[in-house]
Design a protein around this motif. Sequence first.
Motif, PDB file in Angstrom:
ATOM      1  N   GLY A  64       7.937  -5.659 -11.200  1.00 34.81           N
ATOM      2  CA  GLY A  64       6.510  -5.409 -11.267  1.00 34.81           C
ATOM      3  C   GLY A  64       6.084  -4.279 -10.345  1.00 34.81           C
ATOM      4  N   GLN A  74      18.202  -6.022 -13.445  1.00 29.58           N
ATOM      5  CA  GLN A  74      17.888  -4.595 -13.588  1.00 29.58           C
ATOM      6  C   GLN A  74      18.329  -3.806 -12.355  1.00 29.58           C
ATOM      7  OE1 GLN A  74      13.710  -4.412 -14.575  1.00 29.58           O
ATOM      8  NE2 GLN A  74      14.088  -4.798 -16.746  1.00 29.58           N
ATOM      9  N   ILE A  83       8.674  -6.120 -19.025  1.00 35.32           N
ATOM     10  CA  ILE A  83      10.000  -6.162 -18.390  1.00 35.32           C
ATOM     11  C   ILE A  83      10.803  -4.895 -18.709  1.00 35.32           C
ATOM     12  CG2 ILE A  83      12.225  -7.368 -18.397  1.00 35.32           C
ATOM     13  CD1 ILE A  83      10.662  -9.978 -18.795  1.00 35.32           C
ATOM     14  N   LYS A  84      10.713  -4.465 -19.947  1.00 33.87           N
ATOM     15  CA  LYS A  84      11.598  -3.376 -20.390  1.00 33.87           C
ATOM     16  C   LYS A  84      11.077  -1.979 -20.046  1.00 33.87           C
ATOM     17  CE  LYS A  84      14.477  -5.987 -22.975  1.00 33.87           C
ATOM     18  NZ  LYS A  84      15.906  -6.061 -22.813  1.00 33.87           N
ATOM     19  N   ALA A 114      14.543  -8.943 -12.609  1.00 30.21           N
ATOM     20  CA  ALA A 114      14.587  -7.929 -11.552  1.00 30.21           C
ATOM     21  C   ALA A 114      15.978  -7.869 -10.948  1.00 30.21           C
ATOM     22  CB  ALA A 114      13.553  -8.264 -10.476  1.00 30.21           C
ATOM     23  N   GLU A 122      10.292  -0.126 -17.706  1.00 33.92           N
ATOM     24  CA  GLU A 122      10.387  -0.061 -16.252  1.00 33.92           C
ATOM     25  C   GLU A 122       9.623   1.096 -15.629  1.00 33.92           C
ATOM     26  OE1 GLU A 122      14.895  -1.048 -15.926  1.00 33.92           O
ATOM     27  OE2 GLU A 122      14.069  -1.011 -13.907  1.00 33.92           O
ATOM     28  N   GLY A 164       9.166  -2.798 -14.383  1.00 27.82           N
ATOM     29  CA  GLY A 164      10.195  -3.727 -14.863  1.00 27.82           C
ATOM     30  C   GLY A 164       9.979  -5.133 -14.341  1.00 27.82           C
ATOM     31  N   ALA A 165      11.077  -5.822 -14.156  1.00 25.44           N
ATOM     32  CA  ALA A 165      10.997  -7.228 -13.756  1.00 25.44           C
ATOM     33  C   ALA A 165      10.421  -7.394 -12.353  1.00 25.44           C
ATOM     34  CB  ALA A 165      12.371  -7.862 -13.841  1.00 25.44           C
TER      35      ALA A 165
END
Lengths: 379, 595
Positions: free
Chosen positions: B141, A172, B130-131, A169, B133, B138-139
Amino acid sequence: MRYSWLTGLAALLMLSPVHAQQSAPAHVGIPVLVPITGFLSLEGTSQRNGAVLAIRNAPPNLRVQYDVVDTSVSPEGAVNALERALDRGSVSAVVASMLGTQMLAMLPIALERKVPLITVSGTAQITEMGNPYVFRFFPGDDVTKVAHVRYAVEELGLRRLALVYQTTAYGQSGRRHIVENLAKHGLSPVFEEALEVQVRDMLPVLSKAMAANPDGILIHLHSGPTALFIRQAAAMGVGIPIIAGSAMHQPPTAALLEPEELRGVCAEANASPVSGGTPEMERFLQQYREMFSVEPDGFALGQYDGTMMVLEAVSKGARTAAEVARALADMRYEGIAMTYKSDGRGNMAHSAVIMCFDGRTRVPKVVKRYDNITGALTP
Amino acid sequence: MSRRALISGLMPFAGLACLVAWPLVFNSPYDLRVFTLVGIYSILVLGYQFIFGHAGALALTQGAFFGIAAYVTGILGAKFGWSFPVTFPLSIVAPVLVAVVVAIPVLRLESHYFALATLGIAQVALLIAIKWESVTGGANGLAGVPGIGAFGLVLPRGYPTLAFVWGIAGVCALVAWWLMRSLRGRAFQLMRTSELAAMSIGLDTARLRFLAFLLSAAFAGIAGALHAHTLRVVSPEVLEFHVMVTCLTMAVIGGRTRVVGAFLGAFLLVQLPEWFRFLEHYYLIAYGGALLAMIIVAPDGLVGLLDRIGARLGLRPRHTLPAPVPLPSAAPEDVTAEVPLLSVNGLTKRFGGVAALEDVSFQVDRGEIVGLIGPNGSGKTTLVNIVTGLTPADAGEVRLMGQDITHDPAFRIVQRGVARTFQLIELVDDMTCLENVAVARLTKLGAGFGRSRSPTEVDAPFGLAKRQAAHLLERLGMLEAAFEPAGNLAQGLRRRLEIARALALEPRLLLLDEPAAGLNEIEQQDLAIRLKGLRTSGLALVVIEHNVPFLMAIADRLVCLNAGRVIAVGKPSDVRADPNVVAAYFGAQPADGLP
């Protein structure tokens, strides 16, 4: 002589109830719920240390109770820790994990129980959900990435930037803001790649990045990968500036590298406590070293400032958690790292610095300061 | 009723009372949340017991199924605003569909390859989370997952949510208990212990494992959905390996196959870190130490430990011997008696450059006992393995009552009427003799709680199977050992038990691989009498044996193999005196043939 002694005693007896009434310390509960195990243990420990040091420096009219509870890295662990802390007595505020996914899980409970969460999490989403009980004392990517990109473009004059970021996170979010800010300068990365946290060999990504013929590299990686990237870039002799994310400002990251490997490397952060600069910063640095025998980083300082702001709010009369939250939303606080004020969504930090290493020491120098980037401090 | 029996009978109620009392005593919001999580993880582990515990396959997908369901709930609930009655079933269906797709290539793999493949699937799911998005957040959530509710009403946290989650956990426990108390449950136990034995009684082990895989996915789906509703957030952590490790540890610590084990494991693994939180940095050491101690003290899980304690206190359940019921009479055959029962023609098998069988041909008629002899390595066991479908032939054919069974799978050949025993006895040692035999009735009687006439009956066919098993044990003279675990038996009784299990399949042809091995002379005589008695019902036997005097007493004909070839076929006395046979055994002809 005898009379003067009696007079003194009588005066003491007469004054003591009044004195006691005036100085009875207010009780403050500030549980510290941070990830001190798992992949964020380094940053989480900084958070813990910053909060604990602030509690030790609490105004004398406050008696602070705190427990340090490890949230590890799962949302479930954080929520359990929060519920447990809230069940164990009166809580004025919670020092909450810097891990975004944990914060997102804790937010509904904070809202329901009306308890402010004080954090240094960089995840943008936590202050975008309209929750009035979250306060972030570390500049988000909307602040730091402005400084990151502006320094590279405006100060170093770079135009062909490669971007390497993490798949987490943190990575990103950083990538999104870097790309947006580059676009404001009419630029886009000449190379982009996301790395898993577990990646140890940086040569493939370095080789691919260099094949794109960049004039600088922006990285936004966690601590360990940042050190590996810079070490392998130095070994490869890339010969172009590397401007790193906030992980590089952490002394443990720098400790993984030789000073020579750090030559020319810059990084963004909220502050660089080890660089000193002001009497308050020097005092913080000294106390931190004495108490924890390690070097502080910007997370520790951000959490220190945030916790101190809570304590000041309580000291000024905020008694319940809801009152503390209201005070934090309204106050302006002069911290050691910067001036803090809510932008209405709980973003308290609006400044960032760029620091660079000179190749002789692992202590960076602050080379550029970007204040009030969001404009929230403007009256 | 004796005092011990009374205590034994009250134990489940005491456990249930503790379960109900816990959230009443520990009733802060924090305690209720943790206890809710115990319920959720119990469901996850109950599901994992199907594939890991009952089917014995180390699947590392349970965490992924859990995470997939959580994401389905999160995406549909947080992004589309769909409510629980819609998201909940879809969250169960999604991992089941993934399991169906995954099962096709993966379930064929063996042990560690299976584990690695399933781990790979979990990693793919994590990467997608994760990817992708735009869908998964994404990461970071997805936040804002709605609570459990419908028609605008949402269950409040605390007791209502806890009661709902535990209600579902109770239903899941009942379903798991019902399924595994049935005859099919015993089939799973046999498959886990010995896949060879499972195939030898006609079980389609691939189908059983597939069923277990789907059940585990469905239960993981329930748990994952409830987890997302309880936490109100879904992030990639739910797909990470630590969820799988936690689930695996819960299953091992609690007990792999018992319903109560799932609850004990979940309770301990969820509560333990919370109890040690005050240790800050060191709680993981305390946690790890506690788990290690648990594994040393209770290697069979907490349930195993409780069983041991119960046994020491004399709290073993008392068994009542079921009234023996004979197996039904064989149906009339639909082929003419001229067709041999078994016909092996030109059978060839090579392992690399070694010819295990070379153009082997012989026949077996109804009611006949054929002895299969030959020196070590002559190909006897390979021949039996090919006839029973465990090993494919390279060339030649096997016909049963004229029908080609050469390429049939093992379970189908058993269903056609071919049973066998093994050189190395394949029994479930911790199952009673009665159950070891009863399980072989599965393919004849069917199984499942759907056939029960009442909840307490559990599985009507299982009751009948036990009565028929009692008849077979009686026939082989070992009824008194009916409730003895097979592992406690002497070698002679174990051989007989394996034969009883084979007979439970109502075979037309029984292949026995060294039935007299390890038996003393009295046991051999007893076995010989019983084997001769079997052919009176038209059953044909092929007996592999090195003990030629034993075979001479029972066999109608002998077939001798040497180096993969048939070197003699005929009456026992003729084969025994055959110079080729004698040379095969001794390298030269002794004066009086084989001993």
